[in-house]
Structures are given as structure tokens and as C-alpha cells.
Design an enzyme around this catalytic site. Structure first.
Site, mmCIF file in Angstrom:
data_model
loop_
_atom_site.group_PDB
_atom_site.id
_atom_site.type_symbol
_atom_site.label_atom_id
_atom_site.label_comp_id
_atom_site.label_asym_id
_atom_site.label_seq_id
_atom_site.Cartn_x
_atom_site.Cartn_y
_atom_site.Cartn_z
ATOM 1 N N GLU A 74 0.827 -1.206 0.000
ATOM 2 C CA GLU A 74 0.000 0.000 0.000
ATOM 3 C C GLU A 74 0.862 1.256 0.000
ATOM 4 O OE1 GLU A 74 -2.594 1.619 -0.240
ATOM 5 O OE2 GLU A 74 -4.356 0.378 0.069
ATOM 6 N N ASN A 122 -9.722 5.230 2.520
ATOM 7 C CA ASN A 122 -8.656 4.916 1.578
ATOM 8 C C ASN A 122 -8.127 6.173 0.903
ATOM 9 O OD1 ASN A 122 -7.338 2.400 1.091
ATOM 10 N ND2 ASN A 122 -9.336 1.463 0.772
ATOM 11 N N ASP A 173 -9.545 2.243 -4.506
ATOM 12 C CA ASP A 173 -8.647 2.101 -3.350
ATOM 13 C C ASP A 173 -7.792 3.365 -3.258
ATOM 14 O OD1 ASP A 173 -6.878 1.128 -1.348
ATOM 15 O OD2 ASP A 173 -7.101 -0.919 -2.053
#
Length: 282
Positions: A16, A146, A193
Site C-alpha cells: 500500500e 482509503n 482504493d
């Protein structure tokens, strides 16, 4: 198929938060569930890995060196390389909740998100953490907080609460807090996302379970799709000396048969032109 390359071969459970550090000329990214902060220097190929004591949702460079990290129980600070040391800037543990994505605002504050491990609706938050540790709530009723990113003029914030399948726009007020929220774009194939905003004000968003990165114009019109060989891209950011290479983090978690590139850091050279990202001022 898009000309996708593997920048770093890895088996991250949940890669991420890619962020280009212009001072160190390296990309920073995390493996949330692996509790690792990774760095990658594309010029030399040098990589480093920092183990954190908790799940880490994001890591961003600090103006004076070191990192600010969004951890399970709050926001913490690591000192510059070689100096060692860690301290909490703001600690607020909540059982069943962890940190998720975060972004540095133009004013040097950190906008950090949280979510419940079970992804329960209303269990997550979005907050602004100032350099002195002051916390101001932005949103207190989200599920999976997110992607967050600012328009080139700083007057808009693009934001994703993934289960809504939307990218929203928050208009910024004079007090550095949003004064309104409205839909910007809706995603049907997968879940939005992490995201980034380019120099033209276009929004690039990674699609979890959508196997792609999409670009939307400032008017919310889809104008480009980068198809990827992985099912779960998680976020994207421009990096490299001229900010033209698009780096994409990916995940393996929850996949019965992940693609060999799943969990790696990918790159699409020459994909566009990014914006310089500010460092955390604390």
C-alpha cells in the site's frame, strides 16, 4: 496490455501507500499486514525494509528527515536515518480498529484514515493530524478509509471510502477543513482504493478486485484505463526524477491463486506527469 514492469519483486500481503521522497530520491511503500515499511531507489536499485511493531497503514517522509507512520494505534514518528528513535505523536488505540491509508496535505498536516478489521460500516474515520499532534476529525462514519489526494490548487480533496464504490470530492474551506462532500466518480468493476492526482488535475485510482488503474479528468470523466496482470492493485503514485513513472502497489491477501506479480511493486514508465508531494511538517 499496459507495459507494466516489476520494480521490486516482493510477496507483500497487502502492499500500500506508494510515495515518492524527492529529497532521498526513493519510493516509500508499506506492507500493511506484514508490518513493514519498504524503500526503493530506482537509480541504484537499493532497497531497505523497516519492521514496525504494529500493522502500518502508511509511511510518509518528514520535512526534517525520517518518517511519519500511520500505525494500528495512532500516528508515530521515526527520526532521520542513523539517528534511530521512535515516538508517538498521537496515540488512540481502539479495539478491533487499525490504521489505513494516509496523505500529507499542502499545509504539511497528515490526513490519516482508519478502519475496523472486520470492515464494519461506520467503524472507520478520517482525521487531520497537525505537526504538533493536534487532531481534528474530518469524517467519523466511514467503513474503509482509503485514497486521499489534493487538486493542484489545493481547493479540492479527492477521497475514497472503498465500499461506497465512489471517489468523492471535499471542498476545502479557509480553516483547512472541508465544507462539503459530493460524488466525483462511481466505479462498477472492483472497488476504488488508493489514488493520486497528476499535474493536469486528473485523478488516478487503483481498483481492488478490478485489476486496473483508471484516470479521471477534473470533470469526473474516465479517459484512460491501465489494465494490470494482478487482481488487487491497491494504490498508485508518480515517482522518479521527473515524476513521470507511475508506481503501483499490489496485494496477495485473500487470493487463492495470486498472480506471480501480486504483492510486488509495479511501475509503468512514462505514464504521465505527477505533482511534487509535500513532506509532513512535524
Amino acid at each position: 496490455m499496459t507495459a507494466v514492469e516489476v520494480a521490486v519483486h516482493a510477496h507483500a500481503a497487502l502492499g500500500e501507500g506508494p510515495t515518492w521522497d524527492p529529497v532521498a530520491r526513493r519510493l516509500i511503500w508499506v506492507d500493511v499486514l506484514g508490518s513493514r515499511v519498504h524503500t526503493y531507489d530506482p537509480a541504484s536499485g537499493r532497497r531497505t525494509v523497516l519492521a514496525t511493531e504494529q500493522h502500518v497503514g502508511a509511511a510518509k517522509p518528514r520535512a526534517g528527515g525520517g518518517l511519519v507512520v500511520n500505525l494500528r494505534d495512532g500516528v508515530g514518528l521515526y527520526g532521520p536515518a542513523g539517528s534511530g528513535g521512535f515516538r508517538w505523536l498521537h496515540r488512540e488505540p481502539v479495539p478491533g480498529r487499525r490504521a489505513n491509508d494516509a496523505a500529507v496535505a499542502p499545509d504539511g498536516s497528515l490526513w490519516c484514515g482508519t478502519m475496523r478489521y472486520d470492515e464494519a460500516p461506520g467503524g472507520g474515520t478520517l482525521s487531520r493530524v497537525d505537526p504538533d499532534g493536534t487532531v481534528r476529525p474530518i469524517l467519523d462514519d466511514v467503513a474503509v478509509s482509503n485514497g486521499t489526494g489534493w487538486s493542484p490548487d489545493g481547493r479540492r480533496v479527492y477521497y475514497v471510502d472503498s465500499p461506497t464504490r465512489r471517489i468523492d470530492v471535499l471542498d476545502m474551506g479557509d480553516d483547512r477543513l472541508p465544507v462539503g462532500r459530493r460524488p466525483f466518480a462511481t466505479v462498477e468493476d472492483g472497488f476504488p482504493d488508493g489514488l493520486t492526482v497528476d499535474a493536469d488535475g486528473c485523478v488516478w485510482v487503483a481498483l481492488w478486485d478490478g485489476g486496473a488503474v483508471r484516470r479521471y479528468t477534473p470533470d469526473g470523466v474516465l479517459d484512460r484505463v491501465l489494465e494490470l496482470p494482478v487482481r488487487r492493485p491497491t494504490s498508485c503514485a508518480f515517482g522518479g526524477a521527473d515524476l513521470t513513472d507511475l508506481y503501483i502497489t499490489t496485494a496477495r491477501t485473500g487470493l487463492a491463486a495470486p498472480h506471480p506479480m501480486s504483492g510486488s511493486l509495479l511501475v509503468v514508465p512514462g505514464a504521465g506527469k505527477g505533482l511534487p508531494q509535500p513532506a509532513f511538517a512535524g
